[in-house]
Scaffold this motif. Structure first.
Motif, mmCIF file in Angstrom:
data_model
loop_
_atom_site.group_PDB
_atom_site.id
_atom_site.type_symbol
_atom_site.label_atom_id
_atom_site.label_comp_id
_atom_site.label_asym_id
_atom_site.label_seq_id
_atom_site.Cartn_x
_atom_site.Cartn_y
_atom_site.Cartn_z
ATOM 1 N N GLU A 34 -19.633 8.032 -27.595
ATOM 2 C CA GLU A 34 -19.111 6.849 -28.298
ATOM 3 C C GLU A 34 -19.962 6.477 -29.513
ATOM 4 O OE1 GLU A 34 -18.930 3.775 -25.371
ATOM 5 O OE2 GLU A 34 -17.480 4.828 -24.116
ATOM 6 N N ARG A 110 -8.166 4.715 -33.266
ATOM 7 C CA ARG A 110 -8.680 3.446 -32.744
ATOM 8 C C ARG A 110 -8.141 3.197 -31.336
ATOM 9 N NH1 ARG A 110 -11.081 -0.775 -35.752
ATOM 10 N NH2 ARG A 110 -11.902 0.028 -37.721
ATOM 11 N N TYR A 113 -10.196 5.337 -29.002
ATOM 12 C CA TYR A 113 -11.508 4.737 -28.780
ATOM 13 C C TYR A 113 -11.430 3.749 -27.616
ATOM 14 C CZ TYR A 113 -15.497 1.611 -29.399
ATOM 15 O OH TYR A 113 -16.613 0.837 -29.173
ATOM 16 N N THR A 114 -10.391 2.897 -27.632
ATOM 17 C CA THR A 114 -10.236 1.893 -26.589
ATOM 18 C C THR A 114 -9.915 2.530 -25.244
ATOM 19 O OG1 THR A 114 -9.527 0.203 -28.154
ATOM 20 C CG2 THR A 114 -8.852 -0.098 -25.872
ATOM 21 N N LYS A 117 -12.992 4.034 -23.882
ATOM 22 C CA LYS A 117 -13.948 2.986 -23.538
ATOM 23 C C LYS A 117 -13.579 2.350 -22.198
ATOM 24 C CE LYS A 117 -17.420 0.361 -25.271
ATOM 25 N NZ LYS A 117 -18.627 0.829 -25.977
ATOM 26 N N ARG A 190 -0.554 0.377 -29.183
ATOM 27 C CA ARG A 190 -1.012 -0.334 -27.993
ATOM 28 C C ARG A 190 0.153 -0.731 -27.088
ATOM 29 N NH1 ARG A 190 -5.659 -3.915 -31.176
ATOM 30 N NH2 ARG A 190 -7.331 -2.351 -30.953
ATOM 31 N N LEU A 263 -5.496 -5.199 -24.948
ATOM 32 C CA LEU A 263 -6.255 -4.300 -25.823
ATOM 33 C C LEU A 263 -6.632 -4.999 -27.127
ATOM 34 C CD1 LEU A 263 -4.534 -0.802 -25.435
ATOM 35 C CD2 LEU A 263 -6.155 -1.967 -23.931
ATOM 36 N N ASP A 267 -10.810 -5.390 -27.826
ATOM 37 C CA ASP A 267 -11.339 -4.633 -28.953
ATOM 38 C C ASP A 267 -11.827 -5.561 -30.064
ATOM 39 O OD1 ASP A 267 -11.849 -1.917 -29.738
ATOM 40 O OD2 ASP A 267 -10.420 -2.198 -31.349
ATOM 41 N N GLU A 270 -15.116 -7.072 -29.038
ATOM 42 C CA GLU A 270 -16.258 -6.169 -29.175
ATOM 43 C C GLU A 270 -16.748 -6.123 -30.616
ATOM 44 O OE1 GLU A 270 -17.686 -1.784 -27.656
ATOM 45 O OE2 GLU A 270 -15.866 -1.886 -28.877
ATOM 46 N N TYR A 298 -15.551 -4.944 -22.881
ATOM 47 C CA TYR A 298 -14.947 -3.857 -22.110
ATOM 48 C C TYR A 298 -15.437 -3.823 -20.667
ATOM 49 C CZ TYR A 298 -12.679 -1.720 -26.160
ATOM 50 O OH TYR A 298 -11.854 -1.465 -27.226
#
Length: 439
Positions: A34, A110, A113-114, A117, A190, A263, A267, A270, A298
């Protein structure tokens, strides 16, 4: 999403960067750890300054400048963890197609990534797995078509995204035509991935009864409810139970919309944490609008921690957008029912399963956000200022605050099992290795 730092010169970096503007080093994202890493060339391969002793090569899609992710040199796949799920991509020889594909891949990376994670399953349908494999088609409307014919959607693990959605003007036209307060490429991804994980986590995960108790019975006629939604619109009181008008269409759409909003929240929180954002307007009479993202969203122990922080932050972001003449960043209302649904998504993602909400649990207060755009556009009233109202949740405020303080002070994480009620958590201090993992 978070910020990154060049391992060579210390320059601040962002997720999509391909070159450090300070030292000029090539950059590549390493999904397993990551991080965005500065690179050193080693023949035809690359050595990452963030990871010692491993050689990498770029994803095959990097030749089209649509991907900056790395693949281990000895990996059998030429594509990265995000691009290997592509089934159909646009013809890159057409400049318009290539530009649209790049914008789509920014949003899709992106998303991945989520998903990574949150440690959601991405290997379904591989190595003997009988579940649906995740795949993507990015399709352009045929030239001869008098109007757009490609619809964005999901079916049996295949997510189709219309290339037209990468055109800002066309997307805004569709948003206005469909009376939507929000429409973005990332929002599409999403939402559609929520449909996919309904199949994987609900249908294939034996969670149907719990899901029906929370989101409704998905066995009702989908085509009929969709047709009724477009013919008659959403119920007048839809905001009491749904995060968007479209969520009121059918339980499948309610789940996917709520999933997308979960989501959105984790995100954005974060990134706020990465910037050290702290909200505490001096004019406020109480701490209702105070928020500090001093925890890892997360790995939040429960949804109350997320929502208590999200509401003040989104109020601030909406106000900042207005100062630039832009629409609200988050033009949605989180009613008590919506927060309970967000809690169900949180529990499902973190392995707690879906337990129907207990009717015996005493409800107490949390914050409710209303926005100018939500009240004006969706209720037909004149714009009013944001207000903070109360909504119900399952934990008393004092207990939530104590749990949150313990969580932040000891940097712990919540460990739970399927047999426990969703409102009960055991707080376990992290070991040194677990702290590194939680970050």
């Amino acid at each position: 999403m978070k910020l990154f730092k060049c391992q060579s010169c210390g320059q601040l970096l962002y997720f999509e960067n391909v070159k450090c503007e300070k030292c000029g080093r090539r950059l590549g994202y390493i999904a397993d750890v990551e991080t965005l890493s500065a690179l050193e060339p080693d023949g035809e391969l690359w050595r990452a300054l963030a990871v010692k002793g491993t050689h990498y090569r770029f994803c095959a899609n990097s030749q089209f400048e649509v991907c900056n992710w790395l693949v281990e040199a000895n990996a059998p796949d030429i594509y990265c963890a995000a691009c290997r799920h592509n089934r159909t991509v646009p013809n890159p020889s057409l400049a318009a197609n290539l530009l649209a594909w790049r914008r789509i891949e920014i949003a899709k990376h992106r998303l991945f990534y989520t998903l990574m994670k949150l440690r959601l399953p991405l290997d379904c349908g591989e190595a003997g797995d009988t579940r649906e494999r995740l795949a993507f088609d990015f399709l352009a409307t045929p030239y001869a078509a008098p109007q757009p014919t490609i619809m964005t959607g999901h079916q049996h693990g295949l997510i189709t995204v219309a290339l037209d959605e990468a055109d800002d003007a066309e997307r805004e036209k569709r948003r206005t035509l469909m009376h939507e307060p929000y429409r973005t490429l990332l929002g599409h991804f999403r939402h559609e991935i929520g449909h996919y994980y309904w199949n994987i986590l609900i249908r294939d995960g034996n969670q149907l009864e719990g899901c029906r108790a929370i989101f409704g019975d998905e066995r009702q006629d989908y085509a009929g409810t969709l047709r009724r939604h477009y013919d008659e619109g959403a119920p007048t009181n839809w905001q009491d139970n749904f995060v968007s008008a479209y969520a009121a269409t059918h339980p499948w759409e309610d789940f996917a919309e709520t999933w997308a909003h979960y989501l959105h929240i984790v995100d954005t929180l974060e990134m706020a944490r990465a910037f050290g954002v702290y909200i505490n307007p001096p004019i406020a009479r109480s701490a209702e609008l105070e928020a500090a993202v001093d925890f890892q969203p997360y790995r939040a122990p429960d949804v109350a921690v997320l929502v208590d922080t999200w509401i003040p932050l989104s109020n601030a972001l909406n106000s900042l957008n207005r100062t630039m003449g832009q629409p609200d960043l988050y033009p949605f209302i989180l009613s008590p029912a919506v927060v309970r649904k967000l809690g169900a998504i949180h529990d499902l993602i973190h392995g707690d399963g879906l337990t129907p909400p207990s009717q015996s649990v005493e409800t107490t207060t949390m914050a409710r956000q209303t926005t100018d755009s939500a009240q004006g556009a969706q209720r037909g009233k004149a714009p009013v200022d944001n207000r903070i109202k109360s909504l119900a949740w399952t934990l008393p405020r004092s207990r939530r605050r104590r749990a949150r303080r313990r969580y932040r002070r000891s940097r712990t994480r919540s460990i739970s099992t399927l047999s426990w009620p969703p409102s009960i958590s055991i707080i376990v201090p992290l070991t040194k290795n677990a702290r590194s993992e939680a970050r």
